[in-house]
Design a protein around this motif. Structure first.
Motif, PDB file in Angstrom:
ATOM      1  N   ILE A 157      -6.291  -3.640  30.389  1.00  0.00           N
ATOM      2  CA  ILE A 157      -7.391  -2.704  30.456  1.00  0.00           C
ATOM      3  C   ILE A 157      -6.780  -1.321  30.333  1.00  0.00           C
ATOM      4  O   ILE A 157      -5.750  -1.035  30.942  1.00  0.00           O
ATOM      5  CB  ILE A 157      -8.227  -2.860  31.727  1.00  0.00           C
ATOM      6  CG1 ILE A 157      -9.456  -1.985  31.629  1.00  0.00           C
ATOM      7  CG2 ILE A 157      -7.441  -2.559  32.961  1.00  0.00           C
ATOM      8  CD1 ILE A 157     -10.551  -2.380  32.551  1.00  0.00           C
ATOM      9  N   VAL A 158      -7.365  -0.479  29.507  1.00  0.00           N
ATOM     10  CA  VAL A 158      -6.836   0.858  29.273  1.00  0.00           C
ATOM     11  C   VAL A 158      -7.658   1.842  30.101  1.00  0.00           C
ATOM     12  O   VAL A 158      -8.880   1.849  30.022  1.00  0.00           O
ATOM     13  CB  VAL A 158      -6.890   1.219  27.774  1.00  0.00           C
ATOM     14  CG1 VAL A 158      -6.343   2.612  27.533  1.00  0.00           C
ATOM     15  CG2 VAL A 158      -6.099   0.193  26.969  1.00  0.00           C
ATOM     16  N   VAL A 159      -6.956   2.628  30.905  1.00  0.00           N
ATOM     17  CA  VAL A 159      -7.620   3.570  31.804  1.00  0.00           C
ATOM     18  C   VAL A 159      -7.095   4.978  31.575  1.00  0.00           C
ATOM     19  O   VAL A 159      -6.001   5.166  31.046  1.00  0.00           O
ATOM     20  CB  VAL A 159      -7.418   3.175  33.281  1.00  0.00           C
ATOM     21  CG1 VAL A 159      -8.070   1.839  33.571  1.00  0.00           C
ATOM     22  CG2 VAL A 159      -5.956   3.155  33.661  1.00  0.00           C
ATOM     23  N   LYS A 160      -7.897   5.962  31.993  1.00  0.00           N
ATOM     24  CA  LYS A 160      -7.470   7.354  31.914  1.00  0.00           C
ATOM     25  C   LYS A 160      -6.479   7.632  33.029  1.00  0.00           C
ATOM     26  O   LYS A 160      -6.599   7.091  34.120  1.00  0.00           O
ATOM     27  CB  LYS A 160      -8.662   8.292  32.053  1.00  0.00           C
ATOM     28  CG  LYS A 160      -9.583   8.276  30.872  1.00  0.00           C
ATOM     29  CD  LYS A 160     -10.705   9.273  31.052  1.00  0.00           C
ATOM     30  CE  LYS A 160     -11.643   9.252  29.875  1.00  0.00           C
ATOM     31  NZ  LYS A 160     -12.758  10.197  30.048  1.00  0.00           N
ATOM     32  N   GLY A 161      -5.511   8.472  32.742  1.00  0.00           N
ATOM     33  CA  GLY A 161      -4.535   8.868  33.747  1.00  0.00           C
ATOM     34  C   GLY A 161      -3.124   8.585  33.289  1.00  0.00           C
ATOM     35  O   GLY A 161      -2.866   7.604  32.589  1.00  0.00           O
ATOM     36  N   SER A 162      -2.221   9.443  33.693  1.00  0.00           N
ATOM     37  CA  SER A 162      -0.821   9.242  33.341  1.00  0.00           C
ATOM     38  C   SER A 162      -0.264   8.057  34.133  1.00  0.00           C
ATOM     39  O   SER A 162      -0.879   7.571  35.090  1.00  0.00           O
ATOM     40  CB  SER A 162      -0.010  10.501  33.659  1.00  0.00           C
ATOM     41  OG  SER A 162       0.052  10.694  35.063  1.00  0.00           O
ATOM     42  N   LEU A 163       0.884   7.618  33.746  1.00  0.00           N
ATOM     43  CA  LEU A 163       1.532   6.495  34.407  1.00  0.00           C
ATOM     44  C   LEU A 163       1.738   6.782  35.893  1.00  0.00           C
ATOM     45  O   LEU A 163       1.449   5.944  36.745  1.00  0.00           O
ATOM     46  CB  LEU A 163       2.863   6.193  33.715  1.00  0.00           C
ATOM     47  CG  LEU A 163       3.594   4.941  34.132  1.00  0.00           C
ATOM     48  CD1 LEU A 163       2.762   3.712  33.865  1.00  0.00           C
ATOM     49  CD2 LEU A 163       4.910   4.845  33.401  1.00  0.00           C
ATOM     50  N   ARG A 212       2.528   3.002  29.785  1.00  0.00           N
ATOM     51  CA  ARG A 212       1.863   4.050  29.014  1.00  0.00           C
ATOM     52  C   ARG A 212       1.239   3.395  27.780  1.00  0.00           C
ATOM     53  O   ARG A 212       1.844   2.532  27.150  1.00  0.00           O
ATOM     54  CB  ARG A 212       2.889   5.107  28.622  1.00  0.00           C
ATOM     55  CG  ARG A 212       2.274   6.368  28.089  1.00  0.00           C
ATOM     56  CD  ARG A 212       3.299   7.437  27.885  1.00  0.00           C
ATOM     57  NE  ARG A 212       4.326   6.912  27.003  1.00  0.00           N
ATOM     58  CZ  ARG A 212       5.571   7.346  26.968  1.00  0.00           C
ATOM     59  NH1 ARG A 212       5.958   8.301  27.757  1.00  0.00           N
ATOM     60  NH2 ARG A 212       6.446   6.829  26.141  1.00  0.00           N
ATOM     61  N   TYR A 213       0.035   3.794  27.434  1.00  0.00           N
ATOM     62  CA  TYR A 213      -0.679   3.177  26.326  1.00  0.00           C
ATOM     63  C   TYR A 213      -0.388   3.895  25.020  1.00  0.00           C
ATOM     64  O   TYR A 213      -0.712   5.072  24.862  1.00  0.00           O
ATOM     65  CB  TYR A 213      -2.183   3.182  26.607  1.00  0.00           C
ATOM     66  CG  TYR A 213      -2.993   2.527  25.526  1.00  0.00           C
ATOM     67  CD1 TYR A 213      -2.927   1.158  25.328  1.00  0.00           C
ATOM     68  CD2 TYR A 213      -3.827   3.268  24.719  1.00  0.00           C
ATOM     69  CE1 TYR A 213      -3.668   0.555  24.342  1.00  0.00           C
ATOM     70  CE2 TYR A 213      -4.581   2.674  23.731  1.00  0.00           C
ATOM     71  CZ  TYR A 213      -4.492   1.307  23.543  1.00  0.00           C
ATOM     72  OH  TYR A 213      -5.231   0.701  22.564  1.00  0.00           O
ATOM     73  N   ARG A 214       0.251   3.219  24.113  1.00  0.00           N
ATOM     74  CA  ARG A 214       0.539   3.694  22.749  1.00  0.00           C
ATOM     75  C   ARG A 214       1.123   5.095  22.699  1.00  0.00           C
ATOM     76  O   ARG A 214       0.736   5.919  21.879  1.00  0.00           O
ATOM     77  CB  ARG A 214      -0.704   3.619  21.893  1.00  0.00           C
ATOM     78  CG  ARG A 214      -1.153   2.213  21.695  1.00  0.00           C
ATOM     79  CD  ARG A 214      -2.169   2.108  20.630  1.00  0.00           C
ATOM     80  NE  ARG A 214      -2.588   0.720  20.516  1.00  0.00           N
ATOM     81  CZ  ARG A 214      -3.366   0.261  19.600  1.00  0.00           C
ATOM     82  NH1 ARG A 214      -3.846   1.064  18.693  1.00  0.00           N
ATOM     83  NH2 ARG A 214      -3.692  -0.999  19.570  1.00  0.00           N
ATOM     84  N   GLY A 215       2.009   5.378  23.612  1.00  0.00           N
ATOM     85  CA  GLY A 215       2.722   6.639  23.574  1.00  0.00           C
ATOM     86  C   GLY A 215       1.959   7.842  24.044  1.00  0.00           C
ATOM     87  O   GLY A 215       2.464   8.949  24.008  1.00  0.00           O
ATOM     88  N   GLU A 216       0.731   7.655  24.501  1.00  0.00           N
ATOM     89  CA  GLU A 216      -0.069   8.779  24.982  1.00  0.00           C
ATOM     90  C   GLU A 216       0.180   8.981  26.466  1.00  0.00           C
ATOM     91  O   GLU A 216       0.235   8.033  27.232  1.00  0.00           O
ATOM     92  CB  GLU A 216      -1.553   8.509  24.744  1.00  0.00           C
ATOM     93  CG  GLU A 216      -1.918   8.400  23.278  1.00  0.00           C
ATOM     94  CD  GLU A 216      -3.397   8.136  23.090  1.00  0.00           C
ATOM     95  OE1 GLU A 216      -4.181   8.496  23.988  1.00  0.00           O
ATOM     96  OE2 GLU A 216      -3.754   7.568  22.064  1.00  0.00           O
ATOM     97  N   ASN A 217       0.328  10.223  26.889  1.00  0.00           N
ATOM     98  CA  ASN A 217       0.578  10.509  28.289  1.00  0.00           C
ATOM     99  C   ASN A 217      -0.688  10.469  29.133  1.00  0.00           C
ATOM    100  O   ASN A 217      -0.613  10.343  30.347  1.00  0.00           O
ATOM    101  CB  ASN A 217       1.257  11.872  28.445  1.00  0.00           C
ATOM    102  CG  ASN A 217       2.678  11.845  27.962  1.00  0.00           C
ATOM    103  OD1 ASN A 217       3.337  10.821  28.014  1.00  0.00           O
ATOM    104  ND2 ASN A 217       3.150  12.972  27.476  1.00  0.00           N
TER     105      ASN A 217
END
Length: 61
Positions: free
Chosen positions: A45-51, A27-32
């Motif tokens: 690489i940071v992508v949209k979508g939950s884990l 998870r990126y920086r605590g965001e769901n």
């Protein structure tokens, strides 16, 4: 796991990820709503979508 998947980056662009090169997903920086995908040498690489969503896409690759 052998193939490529298409994921949406947080800036709206689409990226193609080689599933065989992924080391782990977190998870990126605590965001769901965003996930960080780590490659062999520590590149993220940071992508949209939950884990769960990103892991499902990668598993189905």
């Amino acid at each position: 796991m052998n193939g490529f998947v298409r994921l949406e980056a947080v800036d709206g662009d689409f990226v193609v990820v080689n599933v065989d090169r992924v080391s782990f997903v977190r998870r990126y920086r605590g965001e769901n709503g965003t996930s960080a995908i780590n490659f062999e040498k520590g590149n993220y690489i940071v992508v949209k979508g939950s884990l769960d969503n990103v892991m499902t896409i990668l598993a189905e690759g």
